[in-house]
Design an enzyme around this catalytic site. Sequence first.
Site, PDB file in Angstrom:
ATOM      1  N   LEU A  19      -2.699  -5.384 -59.276  1.00 35.41           N
ATOM      2  CA  LEU A  19      -4.279  -4.845 -59.709  1.00 35.41           C
ATOM      3  C   LEU A  19      -4.645  -3.135 -58.992  1.00 35.41           C
ATOM      4  O   LEU A  19      -5.059  -2.553 -59.352  1.00 35.41           O
ATOM      5  CB  LEU A  19      -5.426  -5.856 -59.806  1.00 35.41           C
ATOM      6  N   SER A  46       1.673 -11.064 -57.915  1.00 34.82           N
ATOM      7  CA  SER A  46       0.321 -11.737 -58.066  1.00 34.82           C
ATOM      8  C   SER A  46      -1.013 -11.132 -58.764  1.00 34.82           C
ATOM      9  O   SER A  46      -1.107 -12.698 -59.025  1.00 34.82           O
ATOM     10  CB  SER A  46       0.267 -12.096 -56.192  1.00 34.82           C
ATOM     11  N   ARG A 278     -10.781 -22.955 -48.281  1.00 32.62           N
ATOM     12  CA  ARG A 278      -9.478 -23.614 -48.482  1.00 32.62           C
ATOM     13  C   ARG A 278      -8.632 -23.805 -47.392  1.00 32.62           C
ATOM     14  O   ARG A 278      -7.511 -25.085 -47.477  1.00 32.62           O
ATOM     15  CB  ARG A 278      -9.020 -22.311 -49.087  1.00 32.62           C
ATOM     16  N   GLU A 361      -2.952  -6.635 -51.570  1.00 29.65           N
ATOM     17  CA  GLU A 361      -2.902  -7.543 -50.067  1.00 29.65           C
ATOM     18  C   GLU A 361      -2.292  -7.380 -49.120  1.00 29.65           C
ATOM     19  O   GLU A 361      -1.849  -7.794 -47.961  1.00 29.65           O
ATOM     20  CB  GLU A 361      -1.934  -8.389 -50.957  1.00 29.65           C
TER      21      GLU A 361
END
EC number: 1.4.3.16
Length: 512
Positions: A19, A46, A278, A361
Site C-alpha cells: 500500500l 502484507s 493484541r 511497516e
Amino acid sequence: MAEIVDCFADRPIIVGSGLAGLIAALTMSPEPSVLVTRSALGAETSSAWAQGGMSVSLSPDDNPSLHLADTLAAGDGLCDAVAAESIILEALDAFHVLQHFGIHFDQDSNGHLALGLEAAHSRRRIVHVGGDRSGTAIVQALTACVLNDPSITVLEGLEARHILMADNVVCGLLLANPTSEIVLPSSRILLATGGIGGLYDATTNPVSNFGQGIAMAARAGAVLADMEFVQFHPTALHCHNRPLALVSEAVRGEGAVLINERGERFMADIPGAELAARNIVAQAISAEITRGGQVFLDARQALGARFSTRFPTITALCHKVGIDPVHMPIPVCPAAHYHMGGIAIDHQGRSSIPGLWVAGEAASTGLHGANRLASNSLLEAVVMGTRAARDITFHNTPHPLGTIPITPKKPDTTLIRPIVSQCLGVLRHAADMHRAIAALLPFVEGEEESSDPAIVALLIAIFAYLRTESRGAHARTDFPLKHDTTQRRHMTLEDVLEIAHSCVAQRKEKIS
C-alpha cells in the site's frame, strides 16, 4: 559485474509494491518514478492480505480525539503523541484518497458506510472492502492505477540488495534477480519493503518479508527505532501451513469468544475480554498453549450461519484445513504479524540518511508505540506514503555513483528462523536473548545468505535485551512489570554490534 542502467537516472526509486509503495508512486505522478518489486506488482505484500480495513473516525459518536486516545492507550506509553495526532488528523484525507483511486468501501443495508469494531477501539471506525477482503481489493485497485499511469515505470522480479552511498548520501540502488544484477543511479530512494514476520516460523506475513529494507538501511548507517516491538496477532489459524492464515480481529469484534480445549472462556475476566489490546490477548493465548492446552475462536453463537457472508475469505481458509466455522470452533495461535519498530523517520518520511525515505511497516514513525492499534497500519501507509512522495518531489540533487560493491547473496532465513522463534517470541527472557545474540553475531559478520536476516534479528534481540521491562508487545518473564517512566530507543547497527560483542564477551566470562 552489475550493469549500470542510466535511462532512469535520478528518478525517484520506490522499493516495494504494498500500500505505501503504490500510494507513493501514484502521488509522485506525473513526475516519472521507478517502482521496483521482487515479485508481481502488489503480490507477496502484507497489505494485500489485510482483512480488517482502515481506521477513520466517521460515525456521529466518533472523532479524531477519541481515535488518538485509543491509539495512545494501545501504544502503552511509548507513542510519539505528536506524530500520532498528525497521522490520525489526516485519516479522513487518506479515506478520500483511496476513494479517489476507485476503492468502494462496504455499505450497510441502508446505504451507509459499514463500520467495523476491532480490539481496543472504543468506537466502530474500521472501513472495509468486500467483508474481509480489504487488503486484496485495495491493492488490486491501486495496482491497476499504477499500471495505467505512464509516469510510473514498474520493474518486476528484481530484489533490492544494497543501497549505494557516496560521501554519506544516497547515490543509487543495487538490485538482482537469478540471472542479472543492475544498478539504478538515483539520489532519491523510498523504501516501502514491509515487515519482518518472515524471521519467525509462525507468521501471518509473506514468508519472504524478513526486513530486507531494514537490513539495507542499517548497513548504510541509518538510525533504527523501537526494534524490540513485534506484534503477534493473537488469532492465526493454527495448522501446519506457513505462513499461517489470519483470523481477523473483526471476528471477535462481531462477538466471537476465545475458549480452551475444556470449553472455558479464559478471557472473560480480563478487562476488554476478547477485545483487549493484541498483546494482552496474545500473551493470554500463549499461556494457555504453554501449559499444554489448545485455544479456539468460537463464533457459532455470535455469527452462526452469517459467518460465511461476513467473512468469506476466512471461511474458505478454514474449509481448506477441514474446519467449518459455522458449526465448529476455529483453532488459533499467536503468530508474528506486525513490526512497530523499523527505520526511524521524521514526519515527512525522511530517514537519518540524506536521500533515503521510508514508509509503511519498514518505518518507525512513533504512531504505534509499544503496540499497534488494529487497522492503524493501513492508515499510516497511506498517510506516510503520500507525505514521503510529496517531500521527495522537492529534493533532487544528483550525486555521482561511488564504488559499486559485490552484490550480496540472495538472503535466506532458514538458519535464522529457529533462533528468532525460540528466543524472541511472545514471552522473552534474558537467558534466551543472550543465546540469540551469541548465535546471530557470527551470521551477521559472515557475509553469507543468512547475513541480512541475521542483522534484523540481532537488532530485535539487542533492543529487546536493553528494555528491562514488559511493555506493550514486549513481554519479559524476568521483568514482568513496567517502568514508571520510559522512552523510545534509537540506535544504529554500529551501536548494536558494539553491545552484542560486549554481551558475548560477558557470557563467555560467566561460562569460563
